[in-house]
Write an enzyme that holds these catalytic residues in place. Sequence first.
Site, PDB file in Angstrom:
ATOM      1  N   GLY A  54       0.869  -1.176   0.000  1.00  0.00           N
ATOM      2  CA  GLY A  54       0.000   0.000   0.000  1.00  0.00           C
ATOM      3  C   GLY A  54       0.895   1.210   0.000  1.00  0.00           C
ATOM      4  N   GLU A  55       0.669   2.090   0.947  1.00  0.00           N
ATOM      5  CA  GLU A  55       1.464   3.311   1.039  1.00  0.00           C
ATOM      6  C   GLU A  55       1.735   3.547   2.523  1.00  0.00           C
ATOM      7  OE1 GLU A  55       3.638   6.150  -0.351  1.00  0.00           O
ATOM      8  OE2 GLU A  55       2.211   6.635   1.237  1.00  0.00           O
ATOM      9  N   SER A  56       3.022   3.542   2.880  1.00  0.00           N
ATOM     10  CA  SER A  56       3.356   3.532   4.308  1.00  0.00           C
ATOM     11  C   SER A  56       2.959   4.825   5.037  1.00  0.00           C
ATOM     12  CB  SER A  56       4.840   3.236   4.494  1.00  0.00           C
ATOM     13  OG  SER A  56       5.632   4.083   3.686  1.00  0.00           O
ATOM     14  N   CYS A  86       6.276  -5.176   1.166  1.00  0.00           N
ATOM     15  CA  CYS A  86       6.401  -3.846   0.562  1.00  0.00           C
ATOM     16  C   CYS A  86       6.160  -2.738   1.587  1.00  0.00           C
ATOM     17  CB  CYS A  86       5.492  -3.751  -0.652  1.00  0.00           C
ATOM     18  SG  CYS A  86       6.022  -2.488  -1.806  1.00  0.00           S
ATOM     19  N   ARG A 121      12.618   3.728   0.997  1.00  0.00           N
ATOM     20  CA  ARG A 121      11.243   3.550   0.528  1.00  0.00           C
ATOM     21  C   ARG A 121      11.138   3.534  -0.988  1.00  0.00           C
ATOM     22  NH1 ARG A 121       7.496   8.029   2.345  1.00  0.00           N
ATOM     23  NH2 ARG A 121       5.993   6.897   1.085  1.00  0.00           N
ATOM     24  N   ILE A 150       6.724  -3.470  -6.808  1.00  0.00           N
ATOM     25  CA  ILE A 150       5.904  -2.319  -7.213  1.00  0.00           C
ATOM     26  C   ILE A 150       6.267  -1.134  -6.319  1.00  0.00           C
ATOM     27  CG2 ILE A 150       3.561  -1.445  -7.537  1.00  0.00           C
ATOM     28  CD1 ILE A 150       2.651  -4.450  -7.553  1.00  0.00           C
ATOM     29  N   ARG A 151       6.985  -0.159  -6.877  1.00  0.00           N
ATOM     30  CA  ARG A 151       7.477   0.986  -6.080  1.00  0.00           C
ATOM     31  C   ARG A 151       8.033   0.489  -4.737  1.00  0.00           C
ATOM     32  NH1 ARG A 151       2.981   2.568  -8.428  1.00  0.00           N
ATOM     33  NH2 ARG A 151       1.678   2.164  -6.627  1.00  0.00           N
ATOM     34  N   HIS A 195       5.835  -8.785  -3.672  1.00  0.00           N
ATOM     35  CA  HIS A 195       4.423  -9.134  -3.428  1.00  0.00           C
ATOM     36  C   HIS A 195       4.122 -10.581  -3.810  1.00  0.00           C
ATOM     37  CE1 HIS A 195       2.835  -5.002  -2.762  1.00  0.00           C
ATOM     38  NE2 HIS A 195       3.855  -4.648  -3.514  1.00  0.00           N
ATOM     39  N   GLU A 197       1.796 -12.387  -2.858  1.00  0.00           N
ATOM     40  CA  GLU A 197       0.343 -12.605  -2.943  1.00  0.00           C
ATOM     41  C   GLU A 197      -0.168 -12.394  -4.363  1.00  0.00           C
ATOM     42  OE1 GLU A 197       1.761  -9.950  -1.766  1.00  0.00           O
ATOM     43  OE2 GLU A 197       0.630  -8.162  -2.328  1.00  0.00           O
TER      44      GLU A 197
HETATM   45  N1  LIG Z   1       3.627  -1.397  -3.219  1.00  0.00           N
HETATM   46  C1  LIG Z   1       3.949  -0.786  -2.105  1.00  0.00           C
HETATM   47  O1  LIG Z   1       3.588  -1.226  -1.013  1.00  0.00           O
HETATM   48  C2  LIG Z   1       4.695   0.531  -2.244  1.00  0.00           C
HETATM   49  C3  LIG Z   1       5.248   1.082  -0.944  1.00  0.00           C
HETATM   50  C4  LIG Z   1       5.384   2.580  -1.028  1.00  0.00           C
HETATM   51  N2  LIG Z   1       6.509   2.952  -1.856  1.00  0.00           N
HETATM   52  C5  LIG Z   1       5.519   3.184   0.371  1.00  0.00           C
HETATM   53  O2  LIG Z   1       6.290   4.026   0.590  1.00  0.00           O
HETATM   54  O3  LIG Z   1       4.807   2.815   1.252  1.00  0.00           O
END
Ligand SMILES: NC(=O)CC[C@H](N)C(=O)O
Length: 216
Positions: A54-56, A86, A121, A150-151, A195, A197
């Site tokens: 997700g996004e931390s 992630c 990150r 993914i990112r 990931h 999953e």
């Molecule tokens: N797919 C992801 O969970 C990306 C993490 C995201 N770059 C973050 O800073 O949280």
Amino acid sequence: MGDVTTARPVIGVLALQGGVAEHLAALERSGADARPVRRPEELAAVHGLVLPGGESTTMTRLLDVFDLYEPLRQRLVDGMPAYGSCAGMIMLSGAVADEDRPASGAPAVRPFGALDVVVRRNAFGRQVDSFETDLDFTGVDGGPVHAVFIRAPWVEKVGSDVRVLAAVPDDTAQDGAAGRIVAVQQGPVFATSFHPELVRGDERVHRYFVQIVRAH
Ligand SMILES: NC(=O)CC[C@H](N)C(=O)O
């Protein structure tokens, strides 16, 4: 307590954002009783927890909004097994190297410090922010694991109690990624930059976590 080797452990998936359904399905296929966790009572009822991607920064904020930050921090201090993927890896880390700290007030990401690692990150570059590779995963038998990034963060420093489980292979085409640490474990807590999953038909990483929870 029943027979710990055959019991179906109850494993939660932090369900505030991100790939929750995929983790729940993978855990069910891996022999766990999987449940979404959004409330402190739900957290109290699990033997282990998955923190999804997700996004931390958003996850930090939602943990506050749902009154879960402090209960989760306490369960990690008490030794609950956890698996972070992630953004979940970022949340379990000890510190973020490229923290975007607001001019004033609390940092945007407040990691729990369950893993003695420093993560970066936004590590794998901005132009190509997603890539896939096969990698060897210590503790997972049956050949390389297909890893989807993914990112994704990578692990920049590991403490002496941390075991490195996987790194990006040296022959990767991804710029600057060769040899980067992307899976780590400390006691009953582990994390992957990628990931699993999202890889249908291969539950080996989730099984690895179910084993940790069972053994705990
Ligand atoms: N797919 C992801 O969970 C990306 C993490 C995201 N770059 C973050 O800073 O949280």
